[in-house]
Design a protein around this motif. Structure first.
Motif, PDB file in Angstrom:
ATOM      1  N   LEU A 102       5.066   5.410   1.918  1.00  0.00           N
ATOM      2  CA  LEU A 102       5.076   5.163   3.352  1.00  0.00           C
ATOM      3  C   LEU A 102       6.397   4.528   3.771  1.00  0.00           C
ATOM      4  CD1 LEU A 102       3.617   5.124   6.080  1.00  0.00           C
ATOM      5  CD2 LEU A 102       2.632   2.898   5.441  1.00  0.00           C
ATOM      6  N   PHE A 103       6.877   3.586   2.967  1.00  0.00           N
ATOM      7  CA  PHE A 103       8.149   2.924   3.273  1.00  0.00           C
ATOM      8  C   PHE A 103       9.283   3.937   3.247  1.00  0.00           C
ATOM      9  CE2 PHE A 103      11.997   0.737   1.715  1.00  0.00           C
ATOM     10  CZ  PHE A 103      12.176  -0.164   2.756  1.00  0.00           C
ATOM     11  N   GLU A 126       9.127   7.192   3.796  1.00  0.00           N
ATOM     12  CA  GLU A 126       9.044   8.067   4.964  1.00  0.00           C
ATOM     13  C   GLU A 126       9.533   7.354   6.220  1.00  0.00           C
ATOM     14  OE1 GLU A 126       5.103   9.531   5.287  1.00  0.00           O
ATOM     15  OE2 GLU A 126       5.222  10.784   3.491  1.00  0.00           O
ATOM     16  N   THR A 127       9.250   6.053   6.316  1.00  0.00           N
ATOM     17  CA  THR A 127       9.698   5.279   7.468  1.00  0.00           C
ATOM     18  C   THR A 127      11.225   5.186   7.496  1.00  0.00           C
ATOM     19  OG1 THR A 127       7.670   3.973   7.439  1.00  0.00           O
ATOM     20  CG2 THR A 127       9.532   3.084   8.670  1.00  0.00           C
ATOM     21  N   SER A 152      12.682   8.564   8.427  1.00  0.00           N
ATOM     22  CA  SER A 152      12.558   8.805   9.863  1.00  0.00           C
ATOM     23  C   SER A 152      13.602   8.011  10.637  1.00  0.00           C
ATOM     24  CB  SER A 152      11.148   8.417  10.340  1.00  0.00           C
ATOM     25  OG  SER A 152      10.165   9.215   9.723  1.00  0.00           O
TER      26      SER A 152
END
Length: 478
Positions: free
Chosen positions: A4-5, A7-8, A11
Motif C-alpha cells: 500500500l505504501f 502504491e501511494t 501515485s
C-alpha cells in the motif's frame, strides 16, 4: 502495508509528473517560455518513465537499460542532425512512433491478460485496447505518409480515386468489428493463443494501418500543418487509451493533455484557413493548378521587377518595415540573413516587425521556430490579428517566400479556394517587395493578384542569396 505504501508513493510520483506536464504545456504557449516548457515536460516524462521502470518488474534490468540507451542515442542524434527546415517531418515521425508504440503496448497487455484469464478480458480493458489500437495504428501509418509528403518522398499532391470514401468506411468497419469481436467473445483470445483462429487484435491493427494511409494520401501539401496537428492529437488519444489498459494514471494524464492540446490547435489552424476539419480531410488545396491563360491575364504587362540595390534605397528612407516570412524562406534557409537585415534596420532606428501567419510554413509555429533560431527578438514577432491593423502605417513590407497567406483573393473572390481565409493585408503598405524564385502559384494552385499591384515589386531569386545581397548593400551604404 508495504505494498500500500509503495502504491501511494508511486501515485505521488505520477502526480508530480502530471504537474510537470501541465506546467510544461502552459509554458509552450509563448515563444519566450517554449524552451523551458519543453524541458519541463521532458523532466515530467523522465520522472514517469523512471518510476515505472523501477516499480514494475517488466523486463530484465539489462534489457531495459539497453532500450533506454538506444532510445536516448536516437533522440540525441535526431536533435543534433535534423535541420530546422526539416522539423515538421520530424514532428510527423514522432507522432507516428507514439501512436505505433501505444498500439503495440495495448496489444501486448491484452494478450497477457488473455493468457492469465483463460482468454477472457474485462470489457473496459478490451474497449480501451481496441480504441488505442485503431487510433494508434492510424496515427502511425498516417504520420509516415504525412512525413513523406513533407520530405518530398511522397507526392505532395492530393491523390484521389473513385470510391475512396467507401474504401475508408470499409476499413474502419473491419477495424471496429474486429475490436468488438475481441471484446464480446469470451474465448477469442484463448483460441488465438492456440492458433485456431485469426487474431482479432492484429486484424484490427492491419485494417487501421491501411486506413491511416488512405486517410492522408488524398490530402494536399497545403493542409499538412492541420494534418500534423490532428495526428499529434491522435497520438495523445492513443496513449491515453493505453493508459486505461495498463491502469497507469501518468500515461492517461499525459495522453489526455496531448490529445486535448492537439485538438484545440487543430481547430485554431482550421479557423486560420477559414475551413472546417471535414473540408481539410475530404477537400484539399491545390487539386487544380492555375492555367497559363489565368496567369497571363493577371500578370502579363503588370509585373514590376526590382533589385537588391533598389530595395536598399527603399529601406534607407523607411521608418517602419514589416517582414513576412513563408515556407520559401524555410526552404532557402534565409532566416539568418533576414534576422541580420532586421538587426541592421533596428540599429538605424527603423521600426521592424515580423508578420506571422498561423499556417505559414509546414507546421504550427514553423516561422516562429526558424526566427527564434536566428535570434530574432520575440517581441518583434507579431501574429496576424496584431500586425494587420499596422500595415497602413508601414513604409515597406518584405515578403519572403510567402504566397497564399498574402493573397488578396481571399477577401475579394468568393469562388476562390482560399475565400474567407484570414490573410496578411500587406497591400495596404506603402511598398510591398516580394522575394520569390518565380511567379508560380502557392499550394492553393491559384495566381496572386498582389504581384500585379502598382505598389508591389518582385525581387526574383533564391531567398538566402537575395537577402544576403540586400544586407551587403545596406551595410555598404550606411
Amino acid at each position: 502495508m508495504v505494498e500500500l505504501f509503495s502504491e501511494t508513493v508511486l501515485s505521488f510520483v505520477y502526480l508530480i509528473a502530471a504537474i510537470l506536464f501541465i506546467q510544461g504545456l502552459r509554458d509552450m504557449t509563448h515563444p519566450r517560455t517554449a524552451v523551458r516548457g519543453n524541458l519541463t515536460s521532458a523532466a515530467g516524462m523522465f520522472v514517469a518513465v523512471g518510476a515505472t521502470v523501477l516499480w514494475f518488474d517488466i523486463l530484465r534490468p539489462e534489457v531495459l537499460l539497453g532500450g533506454l540507451v538506444v532510445g536516448a542515442a536516437l533522440g540525441v542524434g535526431l536533435s543534433t542532425t535534423v535541420e530546422m527546415t526539416e522539423m515538421p517531418q520530424l514532428v510527423g515521425l514522432f507522432n507516428g512512433l507514439g501512436g505505433g508504440a501505444s498500439a503495440l503496448v495495448a496489444g501486448a497487455e491484452v494478450f497477457q491478460l488473455g493468457t492469465v484469464n483463460g482468454g477472457v478480458i474485462p470489457a473496459d480493458v478490451g474497449t480501451a485496447a481496441a480504441a488505442s489500437g485503431i487510433v494508434g495504428a492510424v496515427t502511425f501509418t498516417g504520420s509516415m505518409v504525412a512525413a513523406g509528403k513533407l520530405h518530398g518522398v511522397v507526392t505532395g499532391s492530393a491523390i484521389r480515386y473513385t470510391g475512396e470514401h467507401v474504401v475508408k468506411a470499409v476499413l474502419l468497419l473491419i477495424a471496429v468489428l474486429s475490436g468488438a469481436y475481441m471484446i464480446v467473445q469470451p474465448g477469442v483470445l484463448a483460441g488465438v493463443l492456440q492458433g485456431s483462429m485469426v487474431p482479432a487484435y492484429w486484424l484490427l491493427i492491419v485494417a487501421a494501418s491501411v486506413l491511416g494511409v488512405m486517410l492522408v494520401i488524398p490530402i494536399g501539401g497545403a493542409d499538412m500543418p492541420v494534418v500534423i496537428s490532428l495526428l499529434n492529437a491522435y497520438s495523445g488519444l492513443a496513449a491515453a487509451g493505453t493508459g486505461f489498459v495498463l491502469g497507469n494514471s501518468a500515461l492517461i494524464i499525459a495522453g489526455t493533455l496531448v490529445g486535448a492540446a492537439g485538438m484545440i490547435l487543430t481547430v485554431i489552424m482550421c479557423e486560420s484557413m477559414n475551413r472546417s476539419l471535414a473540408n481539410v480531410l475530404f477537400g484539399g488545396f491545390g487539386e487544380a493548378a492555375a492555367s497559363t491563360e489565368e496567369m497571363d491575364e493577371i500578370y502579363e504587362g503588370n509585373i514590376t521587377e526590382t533589385s537588391p540595390e533598389e530595395l536598399d534605397m527603399l529601406l534607407d528612407t523607411a521608418g517602419r518595415v514589416v517582414i513576412v516570412p513563408g515556407y520559401g524562406m524555410a526552404v532557402a534557409q534565409a532566416q539568418h540573413a533576414v534576422a541580420e537585415l532586421a538587426e541592421l534596420l533596428d540599429e538605424n532606428d527603423v521600426e521592424v516587425a515580423f508578420g506571422i501567419h498561423p499556417v505559414a510554413g509546414r507546421m504550427p509555429g514553423h516561422m516562429n521556430v526558424l526566427l527564434a533560431e536566428a535570434d530574432v527578438p520575440y517581441d518583434q514577432m507579431k501574429e496576424l490579428e496584431e500586425i494587420n491593423p499596422t500595415f497602413a502605417q508601414t513604409d515597406v513590407v518584405i515578403v519572403i517566400g510567402s504566397n497564399d497567406v498574402v493573397n488578396p483573393l481571399a477577401n475579394t473572390d468568393d469562388s476562390s479556394p482560399i475565400a474567407g481565409m484570414p490573410v496578411l493585408n500587406v497591400a495596404e503598405a506603402g511598398t510591398v517587395v516580394v522575394n520569390k524564385r518565380s511567379l508560380s502559384p502557392g499550394f492553393s494552385g491559384i495566381p496572386n493578384p498582389l504581384f500585379a499591384e502598382d505598389n508591389c515589386l518582385m525581387l526574383f531569386g533564391d531567398g538566402q542569396e537575395t537577402m544576403q545581397e540586400v544586407v551587403g548593400q545596406y551595410k555598404e551604404n550606411q
